[in-house]
Design a protein around this motif. Structure first.
Motif, PDB file in Angstrom:
ATOM      1  N   SER A   1      61.792 -59.991  55.956  1.00  9.21           N
ATOM      2  CA  SER A   1      60.568 -60.587  56.499  1.00  9.21           C
ATOM      3  C   SER A   1      60.419 -62.040  56.085  1.00  9.21           C
TER       4      SER A   1
ATOM      5  N   LYS B   1      49.490 -50.886  48.456  1.00 10.23           N
ATOM      6  CA  LYS B   1      49.090 -50.390  47.147  1.00 10.23           C
ATOM      7  C   LYS B   1      48.775 -51.523  46.169  1.00 10.23           C
TER       8      LYS B   1
ATOM      9  N   THR C   1      63.220 -60.424  51.018  1.00  8.33           N
ATOM     10  CA  THR C   1      63.297 -59.359  52.022  1.00  8.33           C
ATOM     11  C   THR C   1      63.506 -60.031  53.381  1.00  8.33           C
TER      12      THR C   1
HETATM   13  C1  LIG Z   1      59.728 -54.157  48.218  1.00  9.98           C
HETATM   14  S1  LIG Z   1      58.103 -54.563  48.705  1.00  9.98           S
HETATM   15  C2  LIG Z   1      58.367 -54.894  50.439  1.00  9.98           C
HETATM   16  C3  LIG Z   1      57.292 -55.748  51.045  1.00  9.98           C
HETATM   17  C4  LIG Z   1      57.421 -56.098  52.531  1.00  9.98           C
HETATM   18  N1  LIG Z   1      57.431 -54.945  53.382  1.00  9.98           N
HETATM   19  C5  LIG Z   1      58.577 -57.004  52.821  1.00  9.98           C
HETATM   20  O1  LIG Z   1      59.424 -56.623  53.612  1.00  9.98           O
HETATM   21  O2  LIG Z   1      58.630 -58.105  52.263  1.00  9.98           O
HETATM   22  C6  LIG Z   1      57.286 -52.988  48.675  1.00  9.98           C
HETATM   23  C7  LIG Z   1      55.814 -53.034  48.985  1.00  9.98           C
HETATM   24  O3  LIG Z   1      55.327 -51.702  49.173  1.00  9.98           O
HETATM   25  C8  LIG Z   1      54.097 -51.536  48.465  1.00  9.98           C
HETATM   26  N2  LIG Z   1      53.913 -50.103  48.210  1.00  9.98           N
HETATM   27  C9  LIG Z   1      54.626 -49.305  47.389  1.00  9.98           C
HETATM   28  N3  LIG Z   1      54.181 -48.027  47.442  1.00  9.98           N
HETATM   29  C10 LIG Z   1      53.181 -48.019  48.347  1.00  9.98           C
HETATM   30  C11 LIG Z   1      52.337 -46.989  48.870  1.00  9.98           C
HETATM   31  N4  LIG Z   1      52.436 -45.731  48.466  1.00  9.98           N
HETATM   32  N5  LIG Z   1      51.417 -47.341  49.799  1.00  9.98           N
HETATM   33  C12 LIG Z   1      51.303 -48.618  50.221  1.00  9.98           C
HETATM   34  N6  LIG Z   1      52.078 -49.627  49.757  1.00  9.98           N
HETATM   35  C13 LIG Z   1      53.003 -49.335  48.843  1.00  9.98           C
HETATM   36  C14 LIG Z   1      54.303 -52.422  47.253  1.00  9.98           C
HETATM   37  O4  LIG Z   1      53.081 -52.733  46.638  1.00  9.98           O
HETATM   38  C15 LIG Z   1      54.968 -53.639  47.883  1.00  9.98           C
HETATM   39  O5  LIG Z   1      54.028 -54.515  48.440  1.00  9.98           O
END
Ligand SMILES: C[S@@+](CC[C@H](N)C(=O)[O-])C[C@H]1O[C@@H](n2cnc3c(N)ncnc32)[C@H](O)[C@@H]1O
Length: 384
Positions: free
Chosen positions: A58, A122, A56
């Motif tokens: 980030s 999550k 990603t």
């Molecule tokens: C594709 S990853 C992206 C992680 C980070 N934002 C990055 O840019 O590297 C998606 C993240 O969202 C979290 N996630 C998915 N649904 C969620 C929810 N309803 N509430 C909080 N986190 C959630 C997943 O566990 C995961 O850590």
């Protein structure tokens, strides 16, 4: 098709399919990604980065976090309210939070002092990693779910990077002019088979409300979870912005005939496939975000759309070229490597155009912000 992957998870999914005589694709995807302890995101395994399955923004370079940090400081000054809150949802390994916090702490200590940085995540595995990487930032705390905030209690920014693309989606297919929903059943040999059933009223309502024209024969995704989530976010915001960074398109582009198979893909060890039923629990499943839906349903819940752009324009408006210039003045291998990584953030074939930024606001006068200063040409790819 044979259901393969983590044995325990495959068994739990099969048992549920048997018990309920079929489940929607959305429920299958939800279990594959988030089933407690066994799902792709909920189990302890590297997902993001070189040893994981995908990168990603980030992860690429701290410039991404620095420029977002700069944007948040502008918003802090605009809102002029204390405490200022930054809520990051789905922060993954926490790299972005780290880079944003480092930028603000080092360059704007007065903003840092008046800010609370709240993470909602999550995945217990990711929370553990976040706690480790963010241990030196005393203004950080975790909240389990967005619904744990009181209504209209957040002043500041609620943002996410690649959150909505990780939500479980419904799959629909148009056959002989009629919309069906894809369900999963088991045959006599316990292999999975997709079957078409009547769609829920919610799906039909979504298609109607967003004025979506699904071409005959198309199979595509409907992200009802995203619709619900943006409305929950809207409710919790008292004053400030919602910034959503993700890959996707407005409806007009997302449902064009050249996307007849939709946008759902799996990622496993940096290779993609459309085999949703293999490597269950071991691979990511992800789909493009419908930004028209976030804008439309956000508006119903009280969020005005400030603007919609792509990552390249957003980061350039915030000063990415200055970072390039500084690096170019240096003559060392690290600077050279960083320049190459930064190119991925902005080049159209990298993340620059694929990734979009949706900015929404509530109770803000003169809401325009620096990241939206110069916008891309408003083709179907940008008209919400
Ligand atoms: C594709 S990853 C992206 C992680 C980070 N934002 C990055 O840019 O590297 C998606 C993240 O969202 C979290 N996630 C998915 N649904 C969620 C929810 N309803 N509430 C909080 N986190 C959630 C997943 O566990 C995961 O850590």
């Amino acid at each position: 098709m044979k259901l393969t992957g983590k044995e325990e998870l495959v068994k739990v999914i099969k048992d549920r399919i048997k018990k309920e005589k079929g489940i929607s694709f959305r429920d299958f995807m939800d279990m594959a990604l988030y089933y407690p302890e066994l799902g792709y995101y909920t189990s302890p395994k590297a997902k993001i980065g070189g040893f994981g399955d995908f990168f990603t923004a980030s992860e690429l370079d701290p410039a991404f976090g620095e420029l977002l940090g700069k944007q948040f400081v502008e918003i802090y000054n605009k809102l002029n309210e204390k405490p200022f809150q930054i809520v990051e949802i789905g922060a993954g390994k926490g790299y972005l939070a780290h880079d944003i916090l480092k930028y603000i702490k080092e360059n704007h200590p007065e903003v840092y002092k008046n800010t609370e940085y709240i993470l909602i995540e999550k995945s217990p595995y990711h929370i553990k990693l976040q706690k480790e990487i963010l241990k030196d930032f005393e203004i950080v705390r975790w909240v389990q779910d967005i619904i744990d905030f009181e209504d209209e209690s957040i002043t500041g920014v609620i943002f996410s990077n690649e959150l909505f693309d990780a939500f479980p989606v419904h799959i629909i297919r148009k056959v002989n002019g009629k919309i069906y929903e894809v369900y999963i059943e088991l045959d006599e040999e316990e292999n999975v088979k997709e079957v078409l059933r009547e769609p829920s009223e919610e799906i039909i309502k979504y298609i109607k409300e967003l004025n979506i024209n699904i071409p005959e024969g198309m199979q595509t995704e409907i992200n009802l979870d995203a619709k619900d989530y943006i409305q929950k976010i809207a409710k919790k915001l008292k004053k400030g912005y919602v910034i959503t960074i993700d890959y996707g398109y407005p409806s007009a582009e997302l449902y064009k005939p050249y996307r007849m198979r939709g946008t759902l893909l799996c990622y496993h060890k940096h290779r993609y496939s459309e085999n949703f039923y293999e490597n269950v629990g071991l691979q990511d499943i992800t789909s493009h975000v419908n930004f028209s839906a976030l804008s439309y349903y956000g508006k119903i819940a009280g969020l005005e759309t400030t603007g919609f752009t792509d990552q390249a324009h957003f980061l350039t408006n915030l000063g990415l070229m200055d970072i390039f210039a500084q690096l170019q003045e240096r003559d060392d291998i690290e600077a050279y490597e960083r320049i190459n990584r930064l190119k991925t953030l902005v080049l159209p074939k990298g993340m620059g155009e694929k990734f979009k930024v949706l900015v929404q606001h509530k109770n803000v006068e003169n809401p325009q912000i620096k990241g939206l200063e110069i916008l891309p040409f408003m083709s179907d790819r940008y008209k919400l």
